[in-house]
Motif scaffolding. Structure first.
Motif, PDB file in Angstrom:
ATOM      1  N   LYS A  10       0.811  -1.217   0.000  1.00 39.79           N
ATOM      2  CA  LYS A  10       0.000   0.000   0.000  1.00 39.79           C
ATOM      3  C   LYS A  10       0.845   1.267   0.000  1.00 39.79           C
ATOM      4  O   LYS A  10       0.547   2.230  -0.723  1.00 39.79           O
ATOM      5  N   LYS A  11       1.956   1.281   0.789  1.00 39.36           N
ATOM      6  CA  LYS A  11       2.720   2.516   0.981  1.00 39.36           C
ATOM      7  C   LYS A  11       4.146   2.466   0.433  1.00 39.36           C
ATOM      8  O   LYS A  11       4.854   3.467   0.460  1.00 39.36           O
ATOM      9  N   GLY A  12       4.599   1.293  -0.056  1.00 39.81           N
ATOM     10  CA  GLY A  12       5.913   1.218  -0.661  1.00 39.81           C
ATOM     11  C   GLY A  12       7.062   1.036   0.321  1.00 39.81           C
ATOM     12  O   GLY A  12       6.843   0.767   1.501  1.00 39.81           O
ATOM     13  N   PRO A  13       8.304   1.215  -0.164  1.00 41.15           N
ATOM     14  CA  PRO A  13       9.491   0.922   0.660  1.00 41.15           C
ATOM     15  C   PRO A  13       9.875   2.052   1.612  1.00 41.15           C
ATOM     16  O   PRO A  13       9.574   3.222   1.365  1.00 41.15           O
ATOM     17  N   ARG A  14      10.550   1.659   2.684  1.00 38.54           N
ATOM     18  CA  ARG A  14      11.137   2.602   3.635  1.00 38.54           C
ATOM     19  C   ARG A  14      12.559   2.139   3.943  1.00 38.54           C
ATOM     20  O   ARG A  14      12.762   1.018   4.401  1.00 38.54           O
ATOM     21  N   TYR A  15      13.533   2.985   3.660  1.00 40.29           N
ATOM     22  CA  TYR A  15      14.911   2.691   4.042  1.00 40.29           C
ATOM     23  C   TYR A  15      15.101   3.171   5.478  1.00 40.29           C
ATOM     24  O   TYR A  15      14.868   4.340   5.780  1.00 40.29           O
ATOM     25  N   LEU A  16      15.541   2.295   6.357  1.00 43.08           N
ATOM     26  CA  LEU A  16      15.705   2.636   7.768  1.00 43.08           C
ATOM     27  C   LEU A  16      17.164   2.720   8.203  1.00 43.08           C
ATOM     28  O   LEU A  16      17.530   3.573   8.996  1.00 43.08           O
ATOM     29  N   GLU A  17      17.986   1.818   7.683  1.00 43.09           N
ATOM     30  CA  GLU A  17      19.414   1.868   8.010  1.00 43.09           C
ATOM     31  C   GLU A  17      20.216   1.255   6.876  1.00 43.09           C
ATOM     32  O   GLU A  17      19.870   0.200   6.353  1.00 43.09           O
ATOM     33  N   MET A  18      21.273   1.968   6.509  1.00 47.28           N
ATOM     34  CA  MET A  18      22.187   1.511   5.463  1.00 47.28           C
ATOM     35  C   MET A  18      23.585   1.341   6.076  1.00 47.28           C
ATOM     36  O   MET A  18      23.814   1.700   7.230  1.00 47.28           O
ATOM     37  N   ALA A  19      24.506   0.830   5.278  1.00 41.48           N
ATOM     38  CA  ALA A  19      25.873   0.666   5.759  1.00 41.48           C
ATOM     39  C   ALA A  19      26.449   2.002   6.223  1.00 41.48           C
ATOM     40  O   ALA A  19      27.220   2.056   7.184  1.00 41.48           O
TER      41      ALA A  19
ATOM     42  N   ASP B 287       7.738  11.367  -9.394  1.00 41.13           N
ATOM     43  CA  ASP B 287       6.896  10.163  -9.464  1.00 41.13           C
ATOM     44  C   ASP B 287       6.866   9.410  -8.136  1.00 41.13           C
ATOM     45  O   ASP B 287       6.407   8.262  -8.068  1.00 41.13           O
ATOM     46  N   ASP B 288       7.394  10.042  -7.079  1.00 39.05           N
ATOM     47  CA  ASP B 288       7.475   9.442  -5.736  1.00 39.05           C
ATOM     48  C   ASP B 288       8.357   8.202  -5.692  1.00 39.05           C
ATOM     49  O   ASP B 288       8.176   7.321  -4.840  1.00 39.05           O
ATOM     50  N   GLN B 289       9.342   8.114  -6.593  1.00 38.47           N
ATOM     51  CA  GLN B 289      10.312   7.024  -6.557  1.00 38.47           C
ATOM     52  C   GLN B 289      11.560   7.489  -5.797  1.00 38.47           C
ATOM     53  O   GLN B 289      11.958   8.656  -5.893  1.00 38.47           O
ATOM     54  N   ILE B 290      12.172   6.559  -5.071  1.00 32.12           N
ATOM     55  CA  ILE B 290      13.361   6.894  -4.277  1.00 32.12           C
ATOM     56  C   ILE B 290      14.559   7.105  -5.194  1.00 32.12           C
ATOM     57  O   ILE B 290      14.870   6.259  -6.039  1.00 32.12           O
ATOM     58  N   ILE B 291      15.222   8.248  -5.027  1.00 29.82           N
ATOM     59  CA  ILE B 291      16.408   8.543  -5.834  1.00 29.82           C
ATOM     60  C   ILE B 291      17.640   8.792  -4.956  1.00 29.82           C
ATOM     61  O   ILE B 291      18.721   9.104  -5.461  1.00 29.82           O
TER      62      ILE B 291
END
Length: 230
Positions: free
Chosen positions: A159-168, A180-184
């Protein structure tokens, strides 16, 4: 030694072909391993618990059969962090055979130990062809300067798409979206660096700003979204 009557009645036949154990690669040498003390190498492995709610990455540096260095990284279960603390005290100084038969409290850590044992005794270590092996302390190199595990934490719904919470790179504070509300791209704070800045005397806000960074086309974003609130 007790033998059955059938074996006792057999005539002896010589074992003509027996050349000993096949040599395995260890730290740049070919070794016919016959005893635990013949084993050396540094390697990594992973393990999981029975309910598969947590996992462990274990790194061991073994010299002459003795574990000289252990790095225990866990994720997914709060209790296993305490088990990892115990394992870091238990493992150094044990032979790999003792470690295989030692209760390391957490099933995921026990499983990782089993997987590492198989790699090590079959000559499949990371240092199999490294002359002299790797120095004690090499296990920390995976963690980088901040001595923090490389953790990736992502969440997504249909319904709401991806969420990045923690990266390296660190704790994600914002995800950059295009028209377009895509993660860049994403913004982050490196908590290891932030802690170091605070230890050196910076106040929390200054340390936060100095430890911030970004990745991708953040500057081209139409909007930045807080992945934990929006």
């Amino acid at each position: 030694m007790i033998y059955t009557k059938e074996v006792e009645m057999m005539c002896p036949v010589a074992q003509g072909v027996h050349h000993g154990a096949a040599p395995i690669p260890e730290e740049g040498k070919w070794v016919q391993a016959k005893e635990v003390k013949d084993i050396s190498g540094l390697t990594h492995g992973i393990g999981w618990c029975a309910p598969q709610q947590g996992t462990c990455k274990l790194t061991l540096n073994v010299k002459d059969g003795i574990i000289q260095e252990a790095l225990v990284e866990t994720i997914g279960c709060s209790g296993m962090t305490h088990s990892a603390a115990m394992a870091s005290e238990i493992l150094p100084g044990l032979t790999i055979l003792e470690a295989l038969n030692t209760d390391l409290v957490c099933d995921a850590i026990n499983t990782a130990m089993r997987e590492l044992f198989l790699q090590i005794v079959y000559g499949r270590t990371q240092s199999a062809f490294s002359e002299g092996g790797l120095t004690i302390g090499a296990g920390l190199e995976d963690l980088g300067k901040g001595l923090r595990s490389q953790v990736g934490t992502m969440y997504g719904t249909l319904k709401k798409g991806p969420r990045y919470l923690e990266m390296a790179e660190g704790y994600v504070t914002g995800i950059a979206l295009d028209k377009d509300d895509q993660i860049i791209g994403y913004q982050y704070v490196n908590l290891g660096k932030m802690t170091d800045f605070i230890k050196k005397g910076d106040d929390a806000n200054t340390a936060w700003e100095k430890a911030k960074g970004q990745y991708g086309r953040v500057d081209d974003a139409v909007r930045i979204v807080d992945p934990r609130k929006e």
